[in-house]
Design a protein around this motif. Structure first.
Motif, PDB file in Angstrom:
ATOM      1  N   GLU A 146       0.481  -0.896  -0.039  1.00 28.93           N
ATOM      2  CA  GLU A 146      -0.212   0.103   0.009  1.00 28.93           C
ATOM      3  C   GLU A 146       0.975   1.598  -0.289  1.00 28.93           C
ATOM      4  OE1 GLU A 146      -3.327   3.231  -0.350  1.00 28.93           O
ATOM      5  OE2 GLU A 146      -3.172   0.828  -0.530  1.00 28.93           O
ATOM      6  N   ARG A 147       1.721   1.350   0.767  1.00 27.19           N
ATOM      7  CA  ARG A 147       2.322   2.070   0.915  1.00 27.19           C
ATOM      8  C   ARG A 147       3.238   2.649   0.173  1.00 27.19           C
ATOM      9  NH1 ARG A 147       5.884   2.843   5.270  1.00 27.19           N
ATOM     10  NH2 ARG A 147       6.154   5.048   4.344  1.00 27.19           N
ATOM     11  N   ILE A 148       3.753   1.504  -0.521  1.00 27.86           N
ATOM     12  CA  ILE A 148       4.999   0.980  -2.126  1.00 27.86           C
ATOM     13  C   ILE A 148       3.807   1.676  -3.065  1.00 27.86           C
ATOM     14  CG2 ILE A 148       6.037   0.058  -3.324  1.00 27.86           C
ATOM     15  CD1 ILE A 148       6.399  -2.168  -0.868  1.00 27.86           C
ATOM     16  N   LEU A 149       3.320   1.475  -3.694  1.00 29.21           N
ATOM     17  CA  LEU A 149       2.362   2.052  -4.135  1.00 29.21           C
ATOM     18  C   LEU A 149       2.282   3.313  -4.710  1.00 29.21           C
ATOM     19  CD1 LEU A 149       0.854   1.093  -7.467  1.00 29.21           C
ATOM     20  CD2 LEU A 149      -1.377   0.655  -5.595  1.00 29.21           C
ATOM     21  N   GLU A 150       1.505   3.219  -3.520  1.00 26.12           N
ATOM     22  CA  GLU A 150       1.561   4.956  -3.577  1.00 26.12           C
ATOM     23  C   GLU A 150       2.335   5.741  -3.291  1.00 26.12           C
ATOM     24  OE1 GLU A 150      -0.011   8.201   0.815  1.00 26.12           O
ATOM     25  OE2 GLU A 150       0.556   6.131   1.159  1.00 26.12           O
ATOM     26  N   LEU A 151       3.698   5.568  -2.494  1.00 24.49           N
ATOM     27  CA  LEU A 151       4.984   6.378  -3.393  1.00 24.49           C
ATOM     28  C   LEU A 151       5.389   6.157  -5.005  1.00 24.49           C
ATOM     29  CD1 LEU A 151       7.722   7.810  -2.946  1.00 24.49           C
ATOM     30  CD2 LEU A 151       8.777   5.417  -2.451  1.00 24.49           C
ATOM     31  N   TYR A 152       4.937   5.211  -5.129  1.00 20.96           N
ATOM     32  CA  TYR A 152       4.968   4.834  -6.560  1.00 20.96           C
ATOM     33  C   TYR A 152       4.814   5.937  -7.468  1.00 20.96           C
ATOM     34  CZ  TYR A 152       8.265   0.876  -6.512  1.00 20.96           C
ATOM     35  OH  TYR A 152       9.175  -0.532  -5.972  1.00 20.96           O
ATOM     36  N   CYS A 153       2.878   6.184  -7.120  1.00 25.47           N
ATOM     37  CA  CYS A 153       2.261   6.887  -7.966  1.00 25.47           C
ATOM     38  C   CYS A 153       2.433   8.201  -7.812  1.00 25.47           C
ATOM     39  CB  CYS A 153       0.624   6.692  -7.649  1.00 25.47           C
ATOM     40  SG  CYS A 153      -0.329   4.256  -7.986  1.00 25.47           S
ATOM     41  N   TYR A 180      -1.251  -6.260  -7.883  1.00 28.58           N
ATOM     42  CA  TYR A 180      -1.770  -5.597  -9.441  1.00 28.58           C
ATOM     43  C   TYR A 180      -2.745  -5.287  -9.845  1.00 28.58           C
ATOM     44  CZ  TYR A 180      -0.941  -6.572 -14.719  1.00 28.58           C
ATOM     45  OH  TYR A 180      -1.754  -6.017 -15.600  1.00 28.58           O
ATOM     46  N   GLY A 181      -3.808  -5.597  -9.734  1.00 28.47           N
ATOM     47  CA  GLY A 181      -5.327  -5.321 -10.726  1.00 28.47           C
ATOM     48  C   GLY A 181      -5.610  -3.741  -9.783  1.00 28.47           C
ATOM     49  N   GLU A 182      -4.728  -3.282  -8.499  1.00 30.48           N
ATOM     50  CA  GLU A 182      -4.787  -2.247  -7.159  1.00 30.48           C
ATOM     51  C   GLU A 182      -3.850  -1.460  -8.607  1.00 30.48           C
ATOM     52  OE1 GLU A 182      -5.928   0.511  -5.100  1.00 30.48           O
ATOM     53  OE2 GLU A 182      -6.884  -1.552  -6.038  1.00 30.48           O
ATOM     54  N   THR A 183      -3.105  -1.388  -8.651  1.00 32.10           N
ATOM     55  CA  THR A 183      -1.726  -0.641  -9.846  1.00 32.10           C
ATOM     56  C   THR A 183      -2.540  -0.174 -10.981  1.00 32.10           C
ATOM     57  OG1 THR A 183      -0.209  -2.443  -8.409  1.00 32.10           O
ATOM     58  CG2 THR A 183       0.623  -0.740 -10.299  1.00 32.10           C
ATOM     59  N   LEU A 184      -3.223  -0.973 -11.888  1.00 32.62           N
ATOM     60  CA  LEU A 184      -3.628  -0.923 -13.082  1.00 32.62           C
ATOM     61  C   LEU A 184      -4.727   0.144 -12.928  1.00 32.62           C
ATOM     62  CD1 LEU A 184      -4.358  -4.708 -14.871  1.00 32.62           C
ATOM     63  CD2 LEU A 184      -2.747  -2.222 -15.726  1.00 32.62           C
ATOM     64  N   ALA A 185      -5.647   0.145 -11.027  1.00 37.41           N
ATOM     65  CA  ALA A 185      -6.044   0.964 -11.010  1.00 37.41           C
ATOM     66  C   ALA A 185      -5.631   2.736 -10.923  1.00 37.41           C
ATOM     67  CB  ALA A 185      -7.536   0.568 -10.513  1.00 37.41           C
ATOM     68  N   ARG A 186      -5.043   2.837  -9.972  1.00 35.88           N
ATOM     69  CA  ARG A 186      -4.388   3.384  -9.919  1.00 35.88           C
ATOM     70  C   ARG A 186      -3.522   3.825 -10.151  1.00 35.88           C
ATOM     71  NH1 ARG A 186      -3.497   2.889  -3.364  1.00 35.88           N
ATOM     72  NH2 ARG A 186      -2.916   4.328  -3.001  1.00 35.88           N
ATOM     73  N   ALA A 187      -2.452   4.010 -10.852  1.00 39.28           N
ATOM     74  CA  ALA A 187      -1.404   4.712 -11.523  1.00 39.28           C
ATOM     75  C   ALA A 187      -1.894   5.400 -12.812  1.00 39.28           C
ATOM     76  CB  ALA A 187      -0.237   2.954 -12.267  1.00 39.28           C
ATOM     77  N   SER A 188      -1.394   6.221 -12.959  1.00 38.70           N
ATOM     78  CA  SER A 188      -1.202   7.426 -13.621  1.00 38.70           C
ATOM     79  C   SER A 188      -0.484   6.583 -15.331  1.00 38.70           C
ATOM     80  CB  SER A 188      -1.321   8.678 -13.795  1.00 38.70           C
ATOM     81  OG  SER A 188       0.271   9.145 -13.430  1.00 38.70           O
TER      82      SER A 188
END
Length: 317
Positions: A146-153, A180-188
Motif C-alpha cells: 500500500e505504501r510502496i504503491l502510494e510512493l510510485y503513484c 497488480y489490479g490495484e496498480t492498474l486502477a491507481r497508476a497514471s
C-alpha cells in the motif's frame, strides 16, 4: 499486447536475446540482466559493456536494468546509456536474492521507503532517460505494498513492472493478482505484469481477470518454452527441430564468447529447458554431470535423439 523478455541473471544476456530473436522472432522489448552502474566519471567496462554494446543488440528494443541504491551513480549510468542510444533505463527493485537484499538493493531497497523516495525523486529529476521500475510487493507481507504503491503513484515513472510476490516468496506460491489490479486502477503511468505466465491458459486467465493488461513480461515460461510468445499470439508450439536448432545456435554463441565455460552457461538454460520434454528428470540426469565440452555434446545428442517433447512445454519448478 506488448511482450518482453525478463532480466534473468546469467541467462538472458545479449547472446540469448540475439539467438532467441533469430529463431523465434523479435519480442517487443528486452530487459538486460541487472547491471551495477560504474563509478561516477567512469564508463561501463568488461562484460557489462558487452551487454549494452549497441552492436550486440542491433535490431532489438533493449532496456538496460540497473541495480543500485546510489542516485548519483544511477544518473551517471543513465547518461552513459543515453550516449549509447538507449531510450529508457530500468531500476531493479525486485531481485529477491539474499545477497542482494542484505546490501539494501533490489527488493531490499523496499525496506526503507523514506530512503527509496529520496532516491527515486532524485533520479526521476536528473536522469536524462525516462525511468521505469521493476518491483515486488514488499519483503514480508503484501500489506507493505500500500505504501510502496502510494510512493510510485507520486512519481513520473515511465512504467511500473509488477511481480506480485514479496521477497520472502522468492518464486514460490502463486502470484497475487489483486495488488497488480490495484496498480492498474491507481497508476497514471503504464503498468506491466510479470509472474508465472507459462502457457496460453495462464494468459487467458490473467486477461479475464484484468483485461486492461497491456504489457506482459515473460521469464521462466519463455526459457522452458522458447516459442511461448509466439503461442500467445496464436502461433504454433515449438517443434523438436526448432528446439535443437535454438540449442545449437545458443551453444555456438556461448562457445564463441566464453569457450569451454559455455557448458556451465548452457546447464543454467537446461534447468528451464528440460521442462520442454516429456521426462524432465531424464533430461536433467543426462546433462547434469557434463563438465567438458565433449561430455556435454554427447549428453545433448542423446537427449535430442531419445527424449520426446512434452505435449505442451511448461515450466513447473
Amino acid at each position: 499486447m506488448i511482450y518482453s523478455l525478463a532480466p534473468m541473471e546469467g541467462i538472458t544476456g545479449h547472446a540469448f536475446r540475439r539467438v532467441h530473436a533469430e529463431c523465434f522472432g523479435v519480442l517487443d522489448r528486452y530487459y538486460t540482466p541487472f547491471l551495477p552502474p560504474p563509478r561516477v566519471g567512469s564508463p561501463f567496462g568488461g562484460k557489462n559493456l558487452r551487454e549494452i554494446d549497441p552492436a550486440n543488440n542491433e535490431g532489438l528494443n533493449v532496456i538496460p536494468q540497473l541495480l543500485t541504491k546510489n542516485a548519483d551513480e544511477f544518473v551517471w549510468a543513465a547518461r552513459e546509456l543515453a550516449e549509447l542510444g538507449y531510450a529508457e533505463v530500468n531500476l531493479n527493485l525486485g531481485c529477491p536474492s539474499g545477497t542482494v537484499v542484505s546490501k539494501g538493493k533490489g527488493a531490499g531497497f523496499l525496506r526503507n521507503l523514506d530512503e527509496l523516495e529520496v532516491f527515486l525523486r532524485d533520479v526521476c529529476d536528473h536522469s536524462p532517460l525516462p525511468v521505469s521500475v521493476k518491483t515486488r510487493l514488499g519483503l514480508e507481507d503484501d500489506s507493505e505494498y500500500e505504501r510502496i504503491l502510494e510512493l510510485y503513484c507520486s512519481l513520473p515513472l515511465a512504467e511500473l513492472i509488477v511481480h506480485p510476490r514479496v521477497q520472502k516468496d522468492r518464486y514460490q506460491g502463486k502470484p497475487r493478482w489483486e495488488p497488480y489490479g490495484e496498480t492498474l486502477a491507481r497508476a497514471s503511468f503504464p503498468v506491466a505484469y510479470n509472474g508465472d505466465i507459462f502457457g496460453v491458459e495462464d494468459m487467458d486467465r490473467l486477461l479475464e481477470a484484468h483485461p486492461r493488461t497491456r504489457h506482459v513480461m515473460l521469464g521462466r515460461g519463455l526459457l522452458a518454452n522458447p516459442a511461448l510468445a509466439r503461442m500467445l499470439t496464436g502461433g504454433p508450439a515449438v517443434s523438436a527441430d526448432e528446439l535443437r536448432q535454438f540449442h545449437d545456435k545458443l551453444y555456438a554463441a556461448y562457445l564463441d564468447e566464453i569457450g569451454g565455460n559455455a557448458v556451465f552457461r548452457m546447464k543454467e538454460w537446461w534447468f528451464y529447458a528440460k521442462c520442454a520434454f516429456a521426462d524432465p528428470m531424464a533430461v536433467h540426469r543426462a546433462v547434469r554431470k557434463a563438465r567438458k565440452v565433449e561430455e556435454y555434446e554427447t549428453a545433448v545428442e542423446r537427449v535430442f535423439r531419445t527424449e520426446p517433447l512434452a505435449p505442451v512445454a511448461r515450466f513447473h519448478g
